[in-house]
Structure formats: structure tokens, C-alpha cells
Design a protein around this motif. Structure first.
Motif, PDB file in Angstrom:
ATOM      1  N   ALA A 188      16.366  85.713  38.564  1.00 48.00           N
ATOM      2  CA  ALA A 188      15.914  84.339  38.804  1.00 48.00           C
ATOM      3  C   ALA A 188      16.397  83.863  40.168  1.00 48.00           C
ATOM      4  O   ALA A 188      17.463  84.263  40.642  1.00 48.00           O
ATOM      5  N   PRO A 189      15.626  83.005  40.816  1.00 44.81           N
ATOM      6  CA  PRO A 189      16.057  82.505  42.126  1.00 44.81           C
ATOM      7  C   PRO A 189      17.277  81.603  42.009  1.00 44.81           C
ATOM      8  O   PRO A 189      17.396  80.804  41.076  1.00 44.81           O
ATOM      9  N   MET A 190      18.188  81.739  42.966  1.00 44.90           N
ATOM     10  CA  MET A 190      19.323  80.840  43.074  1.00 44.90           C
ATOM     11  C   MET A 190      18.886  79.608  43.875  1.00 44.90           C
ATOM     12  O   MET A 190      17.698  79.413  44.125  1.00 44.90           O
ATOM     13  N   ASP A 191      19.850  78.772  44.303  1.00 44.65           N
ATOM     14  CA  ASP A 191      19.501  77.519  44.971  1.00 44.65           C
ATOM     15  C   ASP A 191      18.660  77.721  46.222  1.00 44.65           C
ATOM     16  O   ASP A 191      17.853  76.868  46.586  1.00 44.65           O
ATOM     17  N   ASP A 192      18.873  78.846  46.904  1.00 40.65           N
ATOM     18  CA  ASP A 192      18.127  79.071  48.145  1.00 40.65           C
ATOM     19  C   ASP A 192      16.812  79.807  47.909  1.00 40.65           C
ATOM     20  O   ASP A 192      16.124  80.173  48.862  1.00 40.65           O
ATOM     21  N   GLY A 193      16.475  80.056  46.637  1.00 42.20           N
ATOM     22  CA  GLY A 193      15.211  80.696  46.314  1.00 42.20           C
ATOM     23  C   GLY A 193      15.274  82.204  46.198  1.00 42.20           C
ATOM     24  O   GLY A 193      14.259  82.836  45.899  1.00 42.20           O
ATOM     25  N   ASN A 194      16.459  82.803  46.415  1.00 44.19           N
ATOM     26  CA  ASN A 194      16.622  84.253  46.357  1.00 44.19           C
ATOM     27  C   ASN A 194      17.479  84.646  45.157  1.00 44.19           C
ATOM     28  O   ASN A 194      18.407  83.920  44.799  1.00 44.19           O
ATOM     29  N   PRO A 195      17.215  85.807  44.548  1.00 48.86           N
ATOM     30  CA  PRO A 195      18.056  86.264  43.434  1.00 48.86           C
ATOM     31  C   PRO A 195      19.470  86.577  43.914  1.00 48.86           C
ATOM     32  O   PRO A 195      19.708  86.795  45.108  1.00 48.86           O
ATOM     33  N   MET A 196      20.376  86.622  42.984  1.00 49.84           N
ATOM     34  CA  MET A 196      21.770  86.929  43.294  1.00 49.84           C
ATOM     35  C   MET A 196      21.925  88.387  43.721  1.00 49.84           C
ATOM     36  O   MET A 196      21.285  89.286  43.192  1.00 49.84           O
ATOM     37  N   GLY A 197      22.798  88.607  44.695  1.00 48.90           N
ATOM     38  CA  GLY A 197      23.177  89.958  45.071  1.00 48.90           C
ATOM     39  C   GLY A 197      22.113  90.714  45.841  1.00 48.90           C
ATOM     40  O   GLY A 197      21.211  90.139  46.450  1.00 48.90           O
ATOM     41  N   THR A 198      22.232  92.032  45.780  1.00 50.02           N
ATOM     42  CA  THR A 198      21.406  92.950  46.569  1.00 50.02           C
ATOM     43  C   THR A 198      20.944  94.100  45.678  1.00 50.02           C
ATOM     44  O   THR A 198      21.733  94.601  44.878  1.00 50.02           O
ATOM     45  N   PRO A 199      19.690  94.535  45.795  1.00 53.67           N
ATOM     46  CA  PRO A 199      19.262  95.705  45.017  1.00 53.67           C
ATOM     47  C   PRO A 199      20.093  96.932  45.386  1.00 53.67           C
ATOM     48  O   PRO A 199      20.496  97.101  46.539  1.00 53.67           O
ATOM     49  N   GLU A 200      20.330  97.789  44.421  1.00 53.38           N
ATOM     50  CA  GLU A 200      21.142  98.972  44.664  1.00 53.38           C
ATOM     51  C   GLU A 200      20.554  99.853  45.766  1.00 53.38           C
ATOM     52  O   GLU A 200      21.290 100.505  46.507  1.00 53.38           O
ATOM     53  N   SER A 201      19.246  99.837  45.907  1.00 49.89           N
ATOM     54  CA  SER A 201      18.605 100.652  46.933  1.00 49.89           C
ATOM     55  C   SER A 201      18.982 100.214  48.343  1.00 49.89           C
ATOM     56  O   SER A 201      18.809 100.985  49.303  1.00 49.89           O
ATOM     57  N   ASP A 202      19.484  99.003  48.492  1.00 45.50           N
ATOM     58  CA  ASP A 202      19.877  98.482  49.801  1.00 45.50           C
ATOM     59  C   ASP A 202      21.383  98.548  50.027  1.00 45.50           C
ATOM     60  O   ASP A 202      21.870  98.061  51.050  1.00 45.50           O
ATOM     61  N   LEU A 203      22.115  99.131  49.087  1.00 45.85           N
ATOM     62  CA  LEU A 203      23.570  99.231  49.219  1.00 45.85           C
ATOM     63  C   LEU A 203      23.963 100.570  49.845  1.00 45.85           C
ATOM     64  O   LEU A 203      23.208 101.538  49.776  1.00 45.85           O
ATOM     65  N   HIS A 204      25.154 100.599  50.414  1.00 48.34           N
ATOM     66  CA  HIS A 204      25.636 101.829  51.044  1.00 48.34           C
ATOM     67  C   HIS A 204      26.950 102.343  50.452  1.00 48.34           C
ATOM     68  O   HIS A 204      27.206 103.544  50.507  1.00 48.34           O
ATOM     69  N   TRP A 205      27.765 101.444  49.914  1.00 47.19           N
ATOM     70  CA  TRP A 205      29.082 101.868  49.414  1.00 47.19           C
ATOM     71  C   TRP A 205      29.362 101.261  48.052  1.00 47.19           C
ATOM     72  O   TRP A 205      29.235 100.054  47.854  1.00 47.19           O
ATOM     73  N   ASP A 206      29.770 102.115  47.137  1.00 44.53           N
ATOM     74  CA  ASP A 206      30.258 101.727  45.808  1.00 44.53           C
ATOM     75  C   ASP A 206      31.731 102.115  45.767  1.00 44.53           C
ATOM     76  O   ASP A 206      32.068 103.304  45.697  1.00 44.53           O
ATOM     77  N   VAL A 207      32.608 101.119  45.836  1.00 46.36           N
ATOM     78  CA  VAL A 207      34.046 101.375  45.877  1.00 46.36           C
ATOM     79  C   VAL A 207      34.635 101.147  44.487  1.00 46.36           C
ATOM     80  O   VAL A 207      34.625 100.019  43.973  1.00 46.36           O
ATOM     81  N   ASP A 208      35.110 102.210  43.886  1.00 48.40           N
ATOM     82  CA  ASP A 208      35.738 102.142  42.566  1.00 48.40           C
ATOM     83  C   ASP A 208      37.154 101.596  42.735  1.00 48.40           C
ATOM     84  O   ASP A 208      38.007 102.240  43.339  1.00 48.40           O
ATOM     85  N   ILE A 209      37.394 100.406  42.198  1.00 49.78           N
ATOM     86  CA  ILE A 209      38.730  99.805  42.340  1.00 49.78           C
ATOM     87  C   ILE A 209      39.487  99.799  41.018  1.00 49.78           C
ATOM     88  O   ILE A 209      40.444  99.023  40.846  1.00 49.78           O
ATOM     89  N   ALA A 210      39.096 100.677  40.090  1.00 50.71           N
ATOM     90  CA  ALA A 210      39.768 100.722  38.787  1.00 50.71           C
ATOM     91  C   ALA A 210      41.291 100.807  38.906  1.00 50.71           C
ATOM     92  O   ALA A 210      42.003 100.130  38.164  1.00 50.71           O
ATOM     93  N   PRO A 211      41.839 101.624  39.835  1.00 50.76           N
ATOM     94  CA  PRO A 211      43.302 101.688  39.933  1.00 50.76           C
ATOM     95  C   PRO A 211      43.936 100.386  40.423  1.00 50.76           C
ATOM     96  O   PRO A 211      45.158 100.230  40.330  1.00 50.76           O
ATOM     97  N   PHE A 212      43.107  99.469  40.926  1.00 48.86           N
ATOM     98  CA  PHE A 212      43.627  98.228  41.507  1.00 48.86           C
ATOM     99  C   PHE A 212      43.110  96.998  40.757  1.00 48.86           C
ATOM    100  O   PHE A 212      43.180  95.890  41.267  1.00 48.86           O
TER     101      PHE A 212
END
Length: 264
Positions: A188-212
Motif C-alpha cells: 500500500a502507498p505510504m504518505d508520499d504515495g510509494n510503498p514501504m522499503g525496496t523490492p529485493e531485486s533492487d537490493l545489493h546487500w543482506d547483512v545477517d546481524i543475528a550475532p548482534f
């Protein structure tokens, strides 16, 4: 080899929810971590026990406490006022970040990058994750600062993985963890008319922070005066770890494709 990594955030507590796991891991690996706040978060929620302090003073204290948790070695305040949410009258205040001259604010940030001889700077995605005016301005200011810094640092953007949020929501519904009145349309669109976040296809890094993950909870606890942080802390530890155990980044200079790994 150690680096200097500058994280740019709109308000105190944004670092805790978005990048505190990465910041903690980086500092523990020997990197110098610097956090720049564009505003003091003065239009957040004032707690009943605020006393004689201003809300901005309290939130500065909370940011300093969070820095101890994450190992952040320097905090910098650009000095703009919180613009409030999209459409609020505070958007139009003369000293609001939303009204800032991008070149002036970007030059101030570039001065920090130059003084630190920064190797990396981390800003926000183009719509600030969810359309908050101050987050959008952080994106614009950081992009400008990268262009005018004496030594152009590597540039990343923190954001949320929209596809992962959709999957986690579906799992929560399937497990009966969400009631019928807790419908959440991730797209759903947020206040600015865009959905929250970014599609995974447009991401470059997935940082696993489980130890932290406990450091992330502790950083959020430093900002518990704010309802968003307090609400996250109400989640059971196991659910919190699932929801917040990964931090995601774009790196516009990289070829497409998300890598699960450590970007620094």
C-alpha cells in the motif's frame, strides 16, 4: 583492514532501528563508526517525565547512550529541526530539514566526510524508506555530499526489504500471530504515495546481524521514550530476532543482485 564508515540518519533512534546491528559489527571489527544526525528529533513524542529538559536534549542523551552500545566513536549533529511527518505544518518551518538548501546541508556533511577521511558513507534510499520528509532529505543531502567530498567515499543506502516483509507477514498470519484486525498491505502507498522499503531485486546487500541482535535491542532500548522503539521492544525475543535479524542495503554503483554477506 579497518575503514571509517559514516552513517547518516534523520533522527535519533533511526540508527537503532535501521543500522545498529551493522554499526556494532563494524565497530567490533575495528572500523571507526561515525553517526551523523540531520535533526534532533524535536517533534518526536515527549514522555511524561521529561521535566525541564527539552525533547531534543533528551533524544541527544539517548543517542549518546545508543552510541555506547554500538561502539560509535563520534556523533555529529547538522542542527536542523525535525520536519514532522509528511503534510504536517512543521514541514514549512524555516529551520526544518525539509526546507534546507541541499547544497548547504550537503556541504556541511561533506566537511564531516573530509574531516574523517571517510571510506564509506551510508544514507537512505530515494524515498527514505517510507516517505518521511526528513528521510528523503537525508538521501538528497548524502548524495550531494558524496559528489563534493574531497575524497569520494563509497556510497550505500539503508532500506527495508519489501519482499521479505511481505513473506514474514504471511508467515505471521499463517501461524496465528496476527489477528483479523491486523491486516497490513505491504504494498500500500505510504504518505508520499510509494510503498514501504525496496523490492529485493533492487537490493545489493543482506547483512545477517543475528550475532548482534541483543545489541540492536539494547540500542532501541536507549530510545524507549519514543513509541516506535518501545513498540519494537514489546516483541518476544524470538519474533524480534526474525523481524530484525537482517539489515539491507543498496549500493548503486554495484551490478544488480543481492549478496548475503558483509559489505565492509
Amino acid at each position: 583492514m579497518s575503514s571509517t564508515i559514516v552513517f547518516v540518519h534523520a533522527h535519533p533512534d533511526d540508527e537503532a532501528s535501521a543500522t545498529s546491528g551493522t554499526m556494532t559489527r563494524a565497530s567490533q571489527l575495528g572500523h571507526r563508526v561515525v553517526c551523523v544526525y540531520a535533526t534532533g528529533g524535536d517533534h518526536g513524542t515527549a514522555p511524561d517525565d521529561l521535566g525541564e529538559r527539552s525533547l531534543a536534549d533528551l533524544r541527544r542523551e539517548e543517542a549518546e547512550a545508543s552510541a555506547v552500545v554500538t561502539g560509535t566513536q563520534r556523533l555529529v549533529w547538522l542542527g536542523y529541526s525535525d520536519s514532522g511527518m509528511y503534510g504536517w505544518e512543521q514541514n514549512d518551518a524555516p529551520d526544518a530539514l525539509w526546507q534546507a538548501d541541499v547544497a548547504v546541508a550537503g556541504r556541511a556533511l561533506a566537511d564531516v566526510l573530509d574531516a574523517e577521511n571517510a571510506d564509506v558513507v551510508v544514507g537512505y534510499d530515494w524515498h527514505g524508506g517510507y516517505g518521511h520528509p526528513d528521510h528523503i532529505m537525508v538521501h538528497r543531502i548524502t548524495r550531494y555530499a558524496v559528489e563534493v567530498a574531497a575524497r569520494r567515499p563509497r556510497y550505500l543506502e539503508t532500506t527495508m526489504n519489501r519482499d521479505r516483509m511481505r513473506s514474514l507477514y504471511a508467515l505471521a498470519v499463517e501461524a496465528g500471530m496476527m489477528s483479523a484486525d491486523q491486516v497490513w498491505d505491504i504494498d500500500a502507498p505510504m504518505d508520499d504515495g510509494n510503498p514501504m522499503g525496496t523490492p529485493e531485486s533492487d537490493l545489493h546487500w543482506d547483512v545477517d546481524i543475528a550475532p548482534f541482535i541483543e545489541a540492536k535491542r539494547a540500542a532501541l532500548a536507549c530510545h524507549a521514550s519514543q513509541p516506535d522503539a518501545a513498540g519494537m521492544l514489546q516483541m518476544p525475543p524470538a519474533a524480534f530476532a526474525i523481524a530484525f535479524g537482517h539489515e539491507f542495503y543498496r549500493e548503486p554503483a554495484r551490478a544488480p543482485g543481492m549478496v548475503a554477506g558483509w559489505p565492509f
